[in-house]
Structures are given as structure tokens and as C-alpha cells.
Design an enzyme around this catalytic site. Structure first.
Site, PDB file in Angstrom:
ATOM      1  N   GLY A   5      43.986  47.229  41.052  1.00  0.00           N
ATOM      2  CA  GLY A   5      45.407  47.000  40.817  1.00  0.00           C
ATOM      3  C   GLY A   5      46.159  47.123  42.129  1.00  0.00           C
ATOM      4  CB  SER A  43      49.751  49.469  47.035  1.00  0.00           C
ATOM      5  OG  SER A  43      50.068  50.692  47.632  1.00  0.00           O
ATOM      6  N   GLY A  93      48.609  53.655  40.397  1.00  0.00           N
ATOM      7  CA  GLY A  93      48.125  54.900  39.809  1.00  0.00           C
ATOM      8  C   GLY A  93      46.612  55.052  39.799  1.00  0.00           C
ATOM      9  CE  LYS A  94      44.376  50.814  43.397  1.00  0.00           C
ATOM     10  NZ  LYS A  94      45.813  50.574  43.426  1.00  0.00           N
ATOM     11  CB  SER A 134      38.962  45.451  44.670  1.00  0.00           C
ATOM     12  OG  SER A 134      39.326  46.182  43.528  1.00  0.00           O
TER      13      SER A 134
END
Length: 144
Positions: free
Chosen positions: A43, A45, A48-49, A118
């Protein structure tokens, strides 16, 4: 001409799978009482990864006693990917490297949480295929 291997597995023939020289996956998973897998969070920037991966890692380790490791842009940029920038080619290489590490960790029985921008489907598909070819579960989640 390719130089000879310094260390070779005597049980495997040249160019063949080295699996004969590794602890069988079933034995490893039984000893660890878990199977390895990769959860790949992608996802933009700020989606919330890392926040989600950090919280999930904490819960899985502390509450469930699982072997978990988190790979994200922050801990990869300072080491493995420190020579890469943000060009299309560099992003592809970052995903490839991270995918290889995730495959190795998951093969070792570690639940591997990846949080990486990615942006290119083809790069993620190559990582997925690498996992599938190795018989390792790969789950992709897009966060927005």
C-alpha cells in the site's frame, strides 16, 4: 565460467535441489509447533503497514508464543537495501530481495510479516510464485 562451489551438499547432485541437505520441513515445523508463511502488506506510504505489522507481531509473539519476524522498509533500508533508491529498477530489486528473505524465513518456520510499498504487481507476483514454487503460503493484503 562459474567457479566451483566451496561447500557442496554431498547428498545432492550438481545443479539439483539441495533439499536432501536440509532438515526436512515437516521435522522443523513439528519441532516449532508452527508452519511458516508470509503475510505481505502493500500500500501507499502512511497506509499503516508497519503499524499493523508491529501490532500483529506483538500479539502473535506475546499472546500465542509464535515465531514471527517483521520485514519493512525501515529495517531493510538501513541494511540489506541501503544501496537502493526509489527508481522502478531499485524498487523491483528491493521487492525481489525482500521476497527471497521472506521465503527463507517462512521455509524455516517463521511467520514473516512484510510491510513494503511494493507498487508493481509483477514484482509481487514474482515473490508469490517463488513462495508457491517452494510450497510456502503467501498472503497479500493491500492497505489504503
Amino acid at each position: 565460467r562459474t567457479p566451483p562451489h566451496i561447500i557442496e551438499c554431498a547428498a545432492a547432485t550438481a545443479g539439483a535441489s539441495q533439499s536432501a541437505c536440509h532438515l526436512p520441513t515437516e521435522t522443523r515445523y513439528a519441532a516449532l509447533k508452527q508452519k511458516g508463511a508470509t503475510l505481505w502488506m502493500t500500500g501507499c506510504s502512511g497506509a499503516g503497514k508497519t503499524t499493523i505489522a508491529t501490532a500483529l507481531e506483538d500479539i502473535l509473539v506475546r499472546e500465542y508464543g509464535k515465531h514471527v519476524y517483521r520485514l519493512d522498509g525501515d529495517n531493510l533500508r538501513t541494511g540489506l537495501n541501503r544501496d537502493l533508491g526509489f527508481s522502478v529498477d531499485d524498487r523491483a530489486e528491493s521487492v525481489r530481495r525482500t521476497g527471497e528473505i521472506a521465503t527463507l524465513f517462512a521455509d524455516a518456520g517463521v511467520i514473516t510479516l512484510v510491510g513494503l510499498i511494493s507498487p508493481y504487481r509483477g514484482d509481487r507476483d514474482a515473490v508469490r510464485k517463488r513462495h508457491e514454487d517452494s510450497g510456502i503460503p503467501f498472503y497479500e493484503v493491500f492497505l489504503d
